[in-house]
Design an enzyme around this catalytic site. Structure first.
Site, mmCIF file in Angstrom:
data_model
loop_
_atom_site.group_PDB
_atom_site.id
_atom_site.type_symbol
_atom_site.label_atom_id
_atom_site.label_comp_id
_atom_site.label_asym_id
_atom_site.label_seq_id
_atom_site.Cartn_x
_atom_site.Cartn_y
_atom_site.Cartn_z
ATOM 1 N N TYR A 154 -0.011 -11.564 8.582
ATOM 2 C CA TYR A 154 0.294 -10.971 10.076
ATOM 3 C C TYR A 154 0.247 -12.230 11.176
ATOM 4 O O TYR A 154 1.209 -12.096 12.094
ATOM 5 C CB TYR A 154 -0.613 -9.967 10.467
ATOM 6 C CG TYR A 154 -0.418 -8.612 10.179
ATOM 7 C CD1 TYR A 154 -0.136 -8.237 8.801
ATOM 8 C CD2 TYR A 154 -0.246 -7.604 10.995
ATOM 9 C CE1 TYR A 154 -0.145 -6.963 8.428
ATOM 10 C CE2 TYR A 154 -0.055 -5.975 10.561
ATOM 11 C CZ TYR A 154 0.060 -5.711 9.371
ATOM 12 O OH TYR A 154 0.175 -4.594 8.815
ATOM 13 N N LYS A 205 -5.248 -10.517 -4.494
ATOM 14 C CA LYS A 205 -4.613 -10.743 -5.537
ATOM 15 C C LYS A 205 -4.659 -12.092 -6.194
ATOM 16 O O LYS A 205 -3.848 -13.032 -5.966
ATOM 17 C CB LYS A 205 -2.838 -10.688 -5.242
ATOM 18 C CG LYS A 205 -2.593 -9.295 -5.072
ATOM 19 C CD LYS A 205 -2.228 -8.526 -6.312
ATOM 20 C CE LYS A 205 -1.050 -8.902 -6.826
ATOM 21 N NZ LYS A 205 -0.596 -8.524 -8.364
ATOM 22 N N ASP A 238 -3.052 -4.101 -6.401
ATOM 23 C CA ASP A 238 -2.309 -3.206 -7.118
ATOM 24 C C ASP A 238 -2.874 -2.218 -7.798
ATOM 25 O O ASP A 238 -3.035 -1.121 -7.807
ATOM 26 C CB ASP A 238 -1.129 -3.985 -7.739
ATOM 27 C CG ASP A 238 -1.764 -5.011 -8.959
ATOM 28 O OD1 ASP A 238 -2.770 -5.386 -8.919
ATOM 29 O OD2 ASP A 238 -0.946 -5.390 -9.796
ATOM 30 N N ASP A 262 -3.716 -2.687 5.523
ATOM 31 C CA ASP A 262 -2.869 -1.919 6.076
ATOM 32 C C ASP A 262 -2.149 -0.753 5.327
ATOM 33 O O ASP A 262 -2.354 0.428 5.280
ATOM 34 C CB ASP A 262 -1.615 -2.659 6.543
ATOM 35 C CG ASP A 262 -0.673 -1.862 7.483
ATOM 36 O OD1 ASP A 262 -1.084 -0.976 8.232
ATOM 37 O OD2 ASP A 262 0.554 -2.114 7.189
ATOM 38 N N ASP A 266 -3.309 3.516 4.626
ATOM 39 C CA ASP A 266 -2.606 4.557 4.619
ATOM 40 C C ASP A 266 -2.557 5.499 3.512
ATOM 41 O O ASP A 266 -2.634 6.632 3.546
ATOM 42 C CB ASP A 266 -1.028 4.141 4.813
ATOM 43 C CG ASP A 266 -0.433 3.911 6.285
ATOM 44 O OD1 ASP A 266 -1.408 3.512 7.251
ATOM 45 O OD2 ASP A 266 0.630 4.170 6.428
HETATM 46 C C1 IPM Z 1 -1.947 -0.131 11.682
HETATM 47 C C2 IPM Z 1 -0.359 -0.309 12.095
HETATM 48 C C3 IPM Z 1 -0.198 -1.677 12.607
HETATM 49 C C4 IPM Z 1 -0.364 -2.415 11.563
HETATM 50 C C5 IPM Z 1 1.383 -1.651 13.448
HETATM 51 C C6 IPM Z 1 1.601 -0.926 14.506
HETATM 52 C C7 IPM Z 1 1.397 -3.045 13.620
HETATM 53 O O1 IPM Z 1 0.368 0.240 10.774
HETATM 54 O O2 IPM Z 1 -2.731 -0.354 12.562
HETATM 55 O O3 IPM Z 1 -2.074 0.075 10.651
HETATM 56 O O4 IPM Z 1 0.483 -2.935 10.787
HETATM 57 O O5 IPM Z 1 -1.534 -2.964 11.546
HETATM 58 MG MG MG Z 2 -0.668 0.852 9.103
#
Ligand code: IPM
Ligand code: MG
Length: 380
Positions: A154, A205, A238, A262, A266
């Site tokens: 990032y 990884k 993975d 990240d 999710d």
């Molecule tokens: C998260 C989001 C952020 C990230 C975005 C909005 C920059 O997806 O907090 O997971 O990628 O960190």
């Molecule tokens: Mg995110």
């Protein structure tokens, strides 16, 4: 949200400084439901907050021309905690990276050195049917993902898009981690594990990336030196994605870098039924005044597709506020009250659209927020 401190009966100096950044899309809608809870805690449980609200993301771009102003970063630095909504707006997707709404959260993380993002994936029993997985696979799910948030790809240099001599273009990002960056986030994970199931799984990884190899070495060394009482395992990212879907209950604490964290968080959120359910806390360095920088936000985004419709799930934002009470204000009892209220509301069958299942009662943002408050009143 209103200046809650003004009508409190205790001195201003005792009020906790809170910076509220609702942001874009559903951010302000779900934040409104937190405001109700704040007022109730103020009136009934002596929570004194000195609240400042500011614009971030597209909302700030529209008024100030930047996703976040330096004054706001400064305010964040001086606050006891930051409560963040979400940023992002398709109207700004065509602009350069420095002008994206998302810069607001990235800059806050970087400037306040908020390096350890705690993303709990916990399944409320009542939501077992909303999970994407079979009940027997997810029952009792309680995972903590500790995601590094100020390093890795990032922020790594070099980065950018360059034009090559033949006119074609090349996009570049760089995964970088230093020993101290890895060590400090791993330390948070080990400490966390000691208070939970006492197991850490470190994810990278190392089979293809040098930064992953270093990650694994540093975590292993730290474990040997200071945390031998905690059980440590290693997994490739993975494989971890696959294992999270196959048998998520094998995990207790997962510690990983920015990008893998990240994605995996999710993924983990869907195990609990909805992205709309998961809060997060991002902890930073301890400041000179002895306080620790910290920001709390739901892991979902601004959800422009449902913004303005009054149907967004406010529970992740509400639960983020509960984490704020626990970790930054040392008010674990209030945090538990909120969490118990959320659990009871779900058990009573109320559902926003994202967690709806047959036989349940569908409600909007507003009704869900009110139901949580009513439940808190009952429990208190
Ligand atoms: C998260 C989001 C952020 C990230 C975005 C909005 C920059 O997806 O907090 O997971 O990628 O960190
Ligand atoms: Mg995110």
């Amino acid at each position: 949200m209103g200046a809650v401190n003004q009508h409190g009966n205790c001195k201003m100096s005792e009020a906790h400084k809170l910076l509220v950044l609702a942001g874009d899309g559903i951010g302000p809608e779900v934040m409104r439901e937190v405001a109700r809870i704040v007022h109730w805690l103020d009136a009934n449980r002596g929570l004194k907050l000195d609240i400042t609200e500011e614009l971030v993301g597209a909302a700030s771009l529209a008024v100030h021309g930047v996703p976040i102003r330096d004054e706001v970063i400064d305010l964040a630095r001086k606050s006891d905690a930051v409560l963040f909504g979400s940023v992002g707006d398709p109207a700004w997707s065509h602009v350069g990276f420095d002008k994206r709404p998302e810069v607001a959260i990235l800059k806050l993380r970087k400037e306040l050195e908020l390096f350890a993002n705690l993303r709990p994936a916990q399944l409320f029993d009542a939501l077992i049917d909303a999970s994407a997985l079979k009940p027997e696979v997810v029952r009792g799910l309680d995972i903590m993902i500790v995601r590094e948030t100020v390093g890795g790809i990032y922020f790594g240099e070099p980065r950018g898009i360059e034009t090559l001599p033949d006119g074609s273009r090349r996009g570049i990002n760089t995964e970088v981690y230093t020993t101290s960056e890895i060590e400090r986030v791993a330390r948070v994970a080990f400490e966390m594990a000691r208070q939970r199931g006492n197991r850490v799984c470190s994810v990278e990884k190392c089979n293809v990336m040098e930064s992953g190899l270093l990650w694994k070495e540093v975590v292993t060394d730290l474990h040997k030196r200071e945390y031998q009482d905690v059980e440590l395992s290693h997994m490739l990212a993975d494989n971890c994605a696959m294992q999270l879907v196959r048998n998520p209950n094998q995990f207790d604490v997962i510690v990983t870098g920015n990008l893998f964290g990240d994605i995996l968080s999710d993924l983990a959120s869907m195990l609990t039924g909805s992205l709309g359910m998961l809060p997060s806390a991002t902890l930073g360095i301890v400041r000179e005044d002895g306080k620790r920088n910290a920001l709390y936000e739901p892991i979902h985004g601004s959800a422009p597709d449902i913004a303005g419709k009054g149907i967004a799930n406010p529970l992740a934002q509400i639960l983020s506020f509960a984490m704020l009470l626990r970790y930054s204000l040392n008010r674990a009892e209030d945090a538990e009250l909120i969490e118990k209220a959320v659990s009871n509301v779900l058990a009573s069958g109320l559902r926003t659209a994202d967690i709806m299942s047959p036989g349940m009662a569908r409600v909007g943002t507003d009704m869900m927020g009110q139901a949580v408050l009513r439940e808190m009143e009952k429990l208190a």
